[in-house]
Design an enzyme around this catalytic site. Structure first.
Site, PDB file in Angstrom:
ATOM      1  N   HIS A 156       0.833  -1.218   0.000  1.00 63.31           N
ATOM      2  CA  HIS A 156       0.000   0.000   0.000  1.00 63.31           C
ATOM      3  C   HIS A 156       0.866   1.267   0.000  1.00 63.31           C
ATOM      4  O   HIS A 156       0.431   2.315   0.498  1.00 63.31           O
ATOM      5  CB  HIS A 156      -0.947   0.046   1.205  1.00 63.31           C
ATOM      6  N   SER A 277      14.581  21.343 -16.657  1.00 63.09           N
ATOM      7  CA  SER A 277      13.351  22.077 -16.911  1.00 63.09           C
ATOM      8  C   SER A 277      13.711  23.378 -17.612  1.00 63.09           C
ATOM      9  O   SER A 277      14.790  23.931 -17.392  1.00 63.09           O
ATOM     10  CB  SER A 277      12.655  22.366 -15.585  1.00 63.09           C
ATOM     11  N   LYS A 283      15.699  21.675 -11.367  1.00 67.30           N
ATOM     12  CA  LYS A 283      15.077  20.404 -11.707  1.00 67.30           C
ATOM     13  C   LYS A 283      15.994  19.429 -12.435  1.00 67.30           C
ATOM     14  O   LYS A 283      16.792  19.814 -13.267  1.00 67.30           O
ATOM     15  CB  LYS A 283      13.835  20.639 -12.602  1.00 67.30           C
ATOM     16  N   GLU A 290       9.608   8.174 -17.249  1.00 67.54           N
ATOM     17  CA  GLU A 290       8.241   8.654 -17.485  1.00 67.54           C
ATOM     18  C   GLU A 290       7.768   8.295 -18.890  1.00 67.54           C
ATOM     19  O   GLU A 290       6.618   7.910 -19.101  1.00 67.54           O
ATOM     20  CB  GLU A 290       8.172  10.169 -17.282  1.00 67.54           C
ATOM     21  N   TYR A 317      -9.486 -13.893 -45.953  1.00 69.25           N
ATOM     22  CA  TYR A 317      -8.857 -12.569 -45.904  1.00 69.25           C
ATOM     23  C   TYR A 317      -9.892 -11.458 -46.051  1.00 69.25           C
ATOM     24  O   TYR A 317     -10.835 -11.559 -46.829  1.00 69.25           O
ATOM     25  CB  TYR A 317      -7.803 -12.436 -47.017  1.00 69.25           C
TER      26      TYR A 317
HETATM   27  N1  ARG Z   1      -1.458  -4.811 -48.437  1.00 66.20           N
HETATM   28  C1  ARG Z   1      -2.288  -5.936 -48.144  1.00 66.20           C
HETATM   29  C2  ARG Z   1      -2.253  -6.228 -46.635  1.00 66.20           C
HETATM   30  O1  ARG Z   1      -1.418  -5.719 -45.983  1.00 66.20           O
HETATM   31  C3  ARG Z   1      -1.806  -7.127 -48.890  1.00 66.20           C
HETATM   32  C4  ARG Z   1      -2.841  -8.156 -49.175  1.00 66.20           C
HETATM   33  C5  ARG Z   1      -3.807  -7.632 -50.164  1.00 66.20           C
HETATM   34  N2  ARG Z   1      -4.738  -8.613 -50.563  1.00 66.20           N
HETATM   35  C6  ARG Z   1      -5.865  -8.327 -51.192  1.00 66.20           C
HETATM   36  N3  ARG Z   1      -6.640  -9.299 -51.532  1.00 66.20           N
HETATM   37  N4  ARG Z   1      -6.177  -7.099 -51.496  1.00 66.20           N
HETATM   38  O2  ARG Z   1      -3.072  -6.945 -46.099  1.00 66.20           O
END
Ligand code: ARG
Length: 460
Positions: A156, A277, A283, A290, A317
């Protein structure tokens, strides 16, 4: 730069959209990984007869040339390119003509980027690990010099029981050893090779994924093409490991900041690692500590960014995933910058032993030991605790300490007190007495240091 995918489109992309979409400003740092990944891919295509061997050779030589030219500063990145992958491929085609256009056979940017980020972060994970190991080593060396340096231990933020400076800072060595362990673990799961996943559903070409994996130094290829292109767990895990590491450094920084204050004055930072400072001539500020404490916020923020970016994404993706790079690269750079500045700051810090000892001598830090004294003479702990509590209250009322009370005053409190009480509550006996595994006694801390050195060796 002309778009590789322009065939499908009737109009050019709006220039604002082009800028918005482009990632080359932050993914160009992966150029070497991108080129090495492409070299392995082209080598495999040649070996498998997917493209003629001679052309594969022209491609790998061309890629080597591009790498050298970038490294020498002879080739600048084209900031209008969509990303580093498009830039390298376009440059190759510029140099080789039709042969350059064969490189992207049996590959998508989706598996390409998944590969590049892994290659990049594998290296950086090892760099951070090396720096963290150096930091642990620095702490251990300082601790070895201070196994007898008594200071107050706190709970504490109130003085609680006496410990040593060695014992205190070794706590951080153990935190950082766990961070190294986590870096190793993160590396292990990062070390799988996604190329061959294609855009999402692999490819119809007779590729050899094991071969590419081996060429690039991975443990094995990924086992599911959807997961291969859309897994960013390795970014999140590394961001988490770094956030934890930075949280540890931030706690250490907080203590350094306090210890530098006039209120504590337990340490003094070297002039080279402090700042002044602009208005107050007296200072000397612990800005480095920090800033490290402040930058821990970025690391935690980056982890949140990545988790939030991924949480709603359907397979496989999605362009959202391009946002992984700025967050994780920032965490990596922040960690490297902070650790490498922290090490010399610690190395050059002066430890003000007398001030630590004086602080330990006030605040009834030996009250537990006074109670334990009575327990060892046969009193139940709760009774001993109560008697010691009244003694502390008596001292406060009479402006005394447990050390400065007379034996008569002790005897008035309980007849079990004898002359040996003064030795029992001396700071040195309080510290020496805690000679258990993990305790602050000099012998125990020497053992602890040995174990930490051993652990560091195992993790390296
Ligand atoms: N610049 C893209 C990324 O960083 C690469 C992959 C792009 N793929 C796509 N199907 N557009 O994710």
């Amino acid at each position: 730069m002309a778009k590789m995918w322009a065939g499908r489109f009737k109009k050019e992309v709006d220039s604002k959209v082009n800028d918005f979409n482009s990632s080359i400003s932050f993914d160009a740092v992966m150029y070497e990984n991108d080129i090495k990944g492409s070299i392995a891919h082209a080598t495999m295509l040649g070996k498998q007869g997917i493209i003629p061997k001679e052309e594969a050779k022209l491609i790998t030589d061309g890629l080597e040339g591009i790498l050298k030219d970038i490294q020498k500063g002879d080739l600048q990145f084209d900031m209008t390119a969509e990303d580093i992958h498009m830039f390298v491929e376009a440059e190759l085609t510029k140099r080789l003509g039709a042969t350059g256009k064969r490189l992207h056979t049996a590959r998508s940017r989706n598996d390409q980027v998944a590969l590049d980020v892994r290659l990049y972060l594998k290296e950086e994970t090892l760099n951070i690990k090396k720096l963290t190991a150096e930091l642990v080593d620095t702490i251990i060396k300082i601790a070895a010099e201070h196994t007898q340096t008594v200071m107050p231990g706190y709970t504490h933020l109130q003085r609680a029981q006496p410990i040593t400076f060695a014992h205190h800072i070794m706590a951080y060595a153990w935190m950082l050893l766990r961070d190294i362990d986590r870096l190793n673990d993160t590396y292990k799961r990062m070390n799988v090779m996604p190329l061959g996943s294609g855009a999402l559903a692999s490819t119809t070409y007779p590729i050899d994924r094991e071969y590419v994996s081996e060429l690039l130094g991975f443990d094995m290829p990924t086992q599911n093409s959807l997961d291969g292109v859309s897994d960013r767990d390795f970014c999140i895990e590394l961001a988490n490991t770094i956030a934890m590491l930075m949280m540890h450094l931030s706690r250490f920084s907080e203590e350094i900041i306090m210890w530098c204050s006039w209120e504590f004055k337990f340490i003094e930072l070297d002039d080279a690692y402090s700042t002044g400072s602009s208005i107050m001539p007296q200072k000397k500020n612990p800005d480095i500590a920090e800033l490290v404490r402040g930058k821990a916020g970025r690391a935690i923020g980056n982890l949140t960014t990545l988790l939030t970016m991924m949480k709603g994404l359907p397979l496989a993706y999605n362009k959202d995933m391009q946002e992984d790079k700025e967050a994780i690269f920032d965490s990596v750079n922040t960690a490297k910058l902070c650790i490498s500045t922290f090490i010399p700051m610690l190395k050059t810090m002066r430890v003000l032993k007398d001030n630590m000892r004086n602080a330990a001598a006030r605040g009834f830090i030996n009250a537990t030991d006074c109670a334990d004294y009575l327990v060892k003479k046969g009193l139940p702990f709760r009774d001993a605790y109560k008697i010691t509590g009244t003694l502390v209250a008596y001292c406060i009322d009479n402006n005394k300490t447990l050390e400065s009370m007379t034996i008569e005053e002790y005897k008035n409190a309980h007849e079990l007190f004898g002359d040996d009480i003064f030795d029992a509550i001396s700071l040195d006996s309080c510290v020496r007495g805690r000679n258990v595994l993990g305790g602050p006694a000099p012998e125990a801390v020497k053992e602890q240091i040995k174990n930490a050195e051993q652990k560091l060796k195992e993790l390296k």
